[in-house]
Scaffold this active site. Structure first.
Site, mmCIF file in Angstrom:
data_model
loop_
_atom_site.group_PDB
_atom_site.id
_atom_site.type_symbol
_atom_site.label_atom_id
_atom_site.label_comp_id
_atom_site.label_asym_id
_atom_site.label_seq_id
_atom_site.Cartn_x
_atom_site.Cartn_y
_atom_site.Cartn_z
ATOM 1 N N SER A 139 77.851 128.695 108.535
ATOM 2 C CA SER A 139 79.146 128.850 107.875
ATOM 3 C C SER A 139 79.263 130.288 107.415
ATOM 4 C CB SER A 139 79.236 127.911 106.658
ATOM 5 O OG SER A 139 80.309 128.269 105.812
ATOM 6 N N TYR A 152 75.242 124.194 99.231
ATOM 7 C CA TYR A 152 75.769 124.302 100.591
ATOM 8 C C TYR A 152 75.639 125.724 101.126
ATOM 9 C CZ TYR A 152 78.969 124.100 104.544
ATOM 10 O OH TYR A 152 79.516 124.187 105.805
#
Length: 257
Positions: A139, A152
């Site tokens: 990401s 995350y």
């Protein structure tokens, strides 16, 4: 015969789109996820549309023994995985201390431990055959710690650095490792993560197909990593060019505004 492509997290989002794009190319597919009904529906659709062979594997990838069992089953069937798309993962938004510890540990288990196990098991097979391609889906949040996405963003930072290291390690064995770092994309991830879509995030949100195409092109081109989209590329440059306190403050404002 066309090569086998194994896609984790194939029941929705990026995983489903990877399956559709590889099916259009005529590749044989191994679709892996927990939601059997969605996997079976997708597999049947792809078989009818493209006439390809599709294997469905219902696996809880957070269970490392289940990952080992998946690897054993495919080997016993004589299925050689030529392309591995490590896409499975999940995230949650919110202050770290306000969330359950089990949720954070579950995220680490899927986003880090499972991906590591898949890479090790199928990477060994690829090294033995002197060929193969691996795409690690990280990401854009991998490039910095992000408020309310502490676990995350840290997990995706692991995926990015792990992929960068293996890109060089595996190259001598004829195996390509590429890391895809998408920004905000319309995959359904935000609702699962209970993330609020701010106007600033909506303005830069990408559709799934071009992100997946960018990942496949980068992997086929032997690149170390790729950030799809001009706005996302500029964001990464901004993070490289500014002190941490500044770009962390700006991103926190974007995510909350």
């Amino acid at each position: 015969m066309q090569p086998w492509v194994l896609i984790t997290g194939a029941s929705s989002g990026f995983g489903e789109e990877f399956a559709r794009q590889y099916a259009q190319l005529g590749h044989r597919l191994i679709l892996v996820a927990r939601r059997l009904d969605r996997l079976q529906a997708l597999a049947e659709s792809l078989r009818q549309q493209h006439g390809i062979e599709v294997v469905v594997e219902q696996v809880d990838l957070a269970d490392i023994e289940a990952v080992r069992d998946l690897h054993r089953r495919l080997n016993q069937r004589g299925i050689e995985v030529d392309v591995l798309i490590n896409n499975a993962g999940h995230g949650l938004q919110g202050p770290f201390l306000d969330g359950p510890l089990d949720s954070a540990l579950s995220m680490i288990g899927l986003d880090i431990a499972s991906l590591t196990a898949m890479t090790h098991l199928f990477g060994q097979d690829m090294r033995r055959r002197k060929r193969g391609k691996i795409l690690q889906v990280a990401s854009i949040l991998a490039y910095q710690g992000v408020e309310s996405f502490a676990v995350y963003s840290a997990a995706k930072a692991y995926v990015l650095r792990f992929g960068e290291a293996l890109h060089r390690e595996f190259k001598a064995d004829g195996v390509t490792v590429t890391t895809l770092c998408p920004g905000m994309t319309d995959t359904g991830f935000a609702s699962t993560a209970k993330q609020r879509i701010t106007p600033a995030l909506e303005a830069v949100m990408m559709k799934t197909p071009p992100v997946v195409r960018a990942g496949i092109r980068a992997m086929n081109g032997g690149r170390i990593s790729v950030v799809p989209g001009i706005a996302n590329k500029l964001n990464v440059v901004f993070m490289w060019a500014t002190p941490r306190w500044l770009h962390q403050a700006v991103l926190a404002r974007i995510m909350a505004a």
